[in-house]
Structures are given as C-alpha cells and as structure tokens.
Scaffold this active site. Structure first.
Site, PDB file in Angstrom:
ATOM      1  N   THR A  49      -4.808  10.228  -1.107  1.00 35.08           N
ATOM      2  CA  THR A  49      -5.113  11.572  -0.613  1.00 35.08           C
ATOM      3  C   THR A  49      -6.472  12.051  -1.084  1.00 35.08           C
ATOM      4  O   THR A  49      -7.090  12.907  -0.448  1.00 35.08           O
ATOM      5  CB  THR A  49      -4.010  12.550  -1.058  1.00 35.08           C
ATOM      6  OG1 THR A  49      -2.736  11.982  -0.746  1.00 35.08           O
ATOM      7  CG2 THR A  49      -4.132  13.895  -0.369  1.00 35.08           C
ATOM      8  N   TYR A 137       2.010   1.291  -7.779  1.00 34.15           N
ATOM      9  CA  TYR A 137       1.966   2.006  -6.507  1.00 34.15           C
ATOM     10  C   TYR A 137       2.343   1.017  -5.414  1.00 34.15           C
ATOM     11  O   TYR A 137       1.592   0.086  -5.122  1.00 34.15           O
ATOM     12  CB  TYR A 137       0.560   2.560  -6.295  1.00 34.15           C
ATOM     13  CG  TYR A 137       0.349   3.474  -5.109  1.00 34.15           C
ATOM     14  CD1 TYR A 137       1.403   3.920  -4.307  1.00 34.15           C
ATOM     15  CD2 TYR A 137      -0.937   3.915  -4.794  1.00 34.15           C
ATOM     16  CE1 TYR A 137       1.185   4.771  -3.244  1.00 34.15           C
ATOM     17  CE2 TYR A 137      -1.174   4.765  -3.733  1.00 34.15           C
ATOM     18  CZ  TYR A 137      -0.122   5.188  -2.960  1.00 34.15           C
ATOM     19  OH  TYR A 137      -0.341   6.030  -1.892  1.00 34.15           O
ATOM     20  N   ARG A 142      -0.295   0.569   3.601  1.00 33.15           N
ATOM     21  CA  ARG A 142      -1.740   0.598   3.334  1.00 33.15           C
ATOM     22  C   ARG A 142      -2.261  -0.758   2.859  1.00 33.15           C
ATOM     23  O   ARG A 142      -3.370  -1.153   3.193  1.00 33.15           O
ATOM     24  CB  ARG A 142      -2.050   1.646   2.257  1.00 33.15           C
ATOM     25  CG  ARG A 142      -1.767   3.081   2.657  1.00 33.15           C
ATOM     26  CD  ARG A 142      -2.981   3.737   3.266  1.00 33.15           C
ATOM     27  NE  ARG A 142      -2.751   5.151   3.539  1.00 33.15           N
ATOM     28  CZ  ARG A 142      -3.690   5.981   3.961  1.00 33.15           C
ATOM     29  NH1 ARG A 142      -4.928   5.548   4.139  1.00 33.15           N
ATOM     30  NH2 ARG A 142      -3.409   7.244   4.214  1.00 33.15           N
ATOM     31  N   LYS A 165       5.382   4.464  -8.141  1.00 29.64           N
ATOM     32  CA  LYS A 165       5.329   5.364  -6.989  1.00 29.64           C
ATOM     33  C   LYS A 165       5.757   4.548  -5.779  1.00 29.64           C
ATOM     34  O   LYS A 165       5.071   3.613  -5.374  1.00 29.64           O
ATOM     35  CB  LYS A 165       3.917   5.928  -6.791  1.00 29.64           C
ATOM     36  CG  LYS A 165       3.796   6.806  -5.548  1.00 29.64           C
ATOM     37  CD  LYS A 165       2.367   7.286  -5.322  1.00 29.64           C
ATOM     38  CE  LYS A 165       2.289   8.125  -4.042  1.00 29.64           C
ATOM     39  NZ  LYS A 165       0.901   8.577  -3.758  1.00 29.64           N
ATOM     40  N   ILE A 207       5.204  12.093  -6.260  1.00 28.44           N
ATOM     41  CA  ILE A 207       3.745  12.189  -6.205  1.00 28.44           C
ATOM     42  C   ILE A 207       3.439  12.574  -4.770  1.00 28.44           C
ATOM     43  O   ILE A 207       3.561  11.768  -3.855  1.00 28.44           O
ATOM     44  CB  ILE A 207       3.075  10.882  -6.635  1.00 28.44           C
ATOM     45  CG1 ILE A 207       3.483  10.544  -8.079  1.00 28.44           C
ATOM     46  CG2 ILE A 207       1.564  10.994  -6.515  1.00 28.44           C
ATOM     47  CD1 ILE A 207       2.918   9.234  -8.612  1.00 28.44           C
TER      48      ILE A 207
END
Length: 296
Positions: A49, A137, A142, A165, A207
């Site tokens: 982000t 993560y 992605r 996450k 998150i």
C-alpha cells in the site's frame, strides 16, 4: 510494548506524494497523527500500500526514519523490507533496524520465485541476520508463489520470526497453518474482507488497507473479537464489506489514496505505472464512502 505480542489493527500506510512526485512529509505526518489519535495499534510503512516498489533506497530510508521519529514509540513501527533478492531484503532489514523500526515485513521472492527450499532459505537468511522480529508476508497474487505450509512450519520455529501476514484469500490455507500459531508466532489478516474469519482461526488481528480510512472502527472490530465479543466484531466486518469492496475496486493503493484525498488527508498522487482512479470504480467508491459516513 513488546512487538512480538502485537495484536489488533495494524495499518498498511500509504505513502503520500506531492504533485512533483516527491514524498510529502507534511501529509505523512498528518496521517501518522490520525492513526495514533484513532487507536491504530501499529504502523506498517513501505508495504504494498505504501508504493515501495517505485521508491528509491534513499526515499525508503527517509520514510522509515521519519515514521519512527514522529511516532516516537507511541505505537510499534513495522517496515516493509521485502525483495526478490535475498541480499537486498537482508540489507534493507538491517538498515531499518538501525533506523529504529520495531519489526520488518519480509516477502517470498517474486519474478525469480525459486523452489520451496529457496523460498525457505530466502526468508530464513533475513531472519538469521536481524535482531528485530520478522513477519512473513504470503501474497501469491503479487509474488506468483506461496509460502508452503511446510515452510511456515519451519519458519514458525525460528526464534526471530514472529508471525505471518496471510493475504492469499485462501481460508483452507489459513486453516492449514493455524496449528503453527502460539504466543511466539502470530497470524495477521492481509485480506480486509476476511479479518474476522481469520481471527476465528486464531489470528491476532489485521494488517489493513481499510484501516487507512476507518482506523477507529477497524481497531474496534479487532478489539471486540479479542475481548470475546465475536458478535460485535462480525457485525462490523459484515457492515464494512461494501466499503472494503470499493477500496479494492482497482489495484491497491489507487482507491485508498483516492478515498484519503476525498477525506482531505492527502492528495491523490501516484507514481507510474499507477494512475488516478477511473470514473466507474471512483463513483462506486464515493457511494461506499457516503454509506460509511466518511463523506457527505
């Protein structure tokens, strides 16, 4: 607080840019105060982000230093140091450690991707090198690859890996790693639409992109679940779905930056290849924001 015990709402903070493309530190300061005042439990800077993929090392370092200095210990600061290059990820993690970050968020290697053992070694190498805790993560949408259940099991046993996450959107995967959870290894939702379901599996919070615009509400939702009020938490989750959907109407962080601009907190400036929001998704976002009481 001990960052290893972190629970609740961790905002995945945007990076405000000025019209000339530079980091807008005045607006960044405004956002940090907005979150501290509204109960956000920790700040993640330079995540997806935060548009870190388009920022230089010098900019990354200046943002981490600014966030750490301005927050001044009021809440923990996590810095996204992920890279597809293990040496770069490790070097960034050590730099952010030196700058005062409380933890780093590290990612599975994208583009070159690697096999299962390579992904393990990539993440382990960074965890071995740092003194501050690492959060894994998992975001295969992605990166093009997932952290396998076996690798989560192996890394959960690492003394310097504090959690994961989980942003695959795959509840079966989340359930498959839930047996790894403990006071020393925590699960954080990386999908705003699934925060409460993931907390039902033992998650410690989120998150969150949603928290960028409704920090007090996302904090309340997480706190309600952690305090045993699952009914209240579920109600907030369900009622928040229209806004959550609109915040992902185009690729993140385009919509959330537009939302923050509509709230008067930042200017909606991006770096290519990201561009301003197109009209259809923008109209849906504005409708959802009105429904949530964020704008008139």
């Amino acid at each position: 607080m001990d960052v290893r015990k972190l629970e609740g709402s961790i905002v995945a903070l945007v990076t405000p840019f000025s019209e000339d493309g530079s980091v807008n530190f005045d607006q960044l300061e405004r956002l940090l105060e907005f979150h501290v005042e509204n109960g956000t439990d920790a700040i993640l800077t330079l995540g997806t982000t935060g548009e870190s993929a388009t920022m230089t090392d010098e900019e990354d370092n200046s943002v981490v230093k600014f966030v750490v200095d301005h927050v001044a210990g009021r809440v923990p600061v996590i810095a996204g140091s992920g890279s597809n290059c293990t040496a770069v990820q490790t070097a960034k993690s050590l730099t952010y450690q030196r700058l005062g970050a409380d933890a780093v968020l590290i990612i599975s290697p994208y583009y070159n991707k690697s096999n299962e053992e390579g992904i393990y070694q990539h993440l382990k190498h960074t965890a071995d090198a740092t003194d501050i805790p690492c959060i894994l993560y998992n975001i295969p949408g992605r990166t093009g690859c997932s952290i396998s259940v076996r690798n989560v099991e192996r890394l959960a046993a690492h003394p310097n890996v504090m959690g994961i996450k989980e942003a695959s959107g795959n509840m079966a995967y989340a359930a498959s790693i839930a047996h790894c959870l403990s006071d020393d290894f925590r699960l954080y939702s990386g999908e705003d639409a699934l925060t409460v379901p993931l907390m039902a599996l033992g998650g410690s919070g989120t998150i969150s992109v949603w928290a960028d615009v409704q920090p007090a509400l996302v904090h309340e939702m997480c706190r309600a679940y952690l305090d045993g009020d699952a009914e209240r938490a579920t109600r907030i989750q369900v009622e928040g779905q229209p806004l959550i959907s609109a915040l992902f109407g185009e690729v993140n962080p385009i919509p959330v930056k537009e939302a923050l601009a509509q709230m008067g907190l930042i200017d909606a400036n991006y770096r290519l290849p990201l561009v301003p929001m197109s009209e259809g998704p923008k109209a849906a976002l504005l409708d959802a924001m009105k429904g949530a009481g964020l704008i008139d």
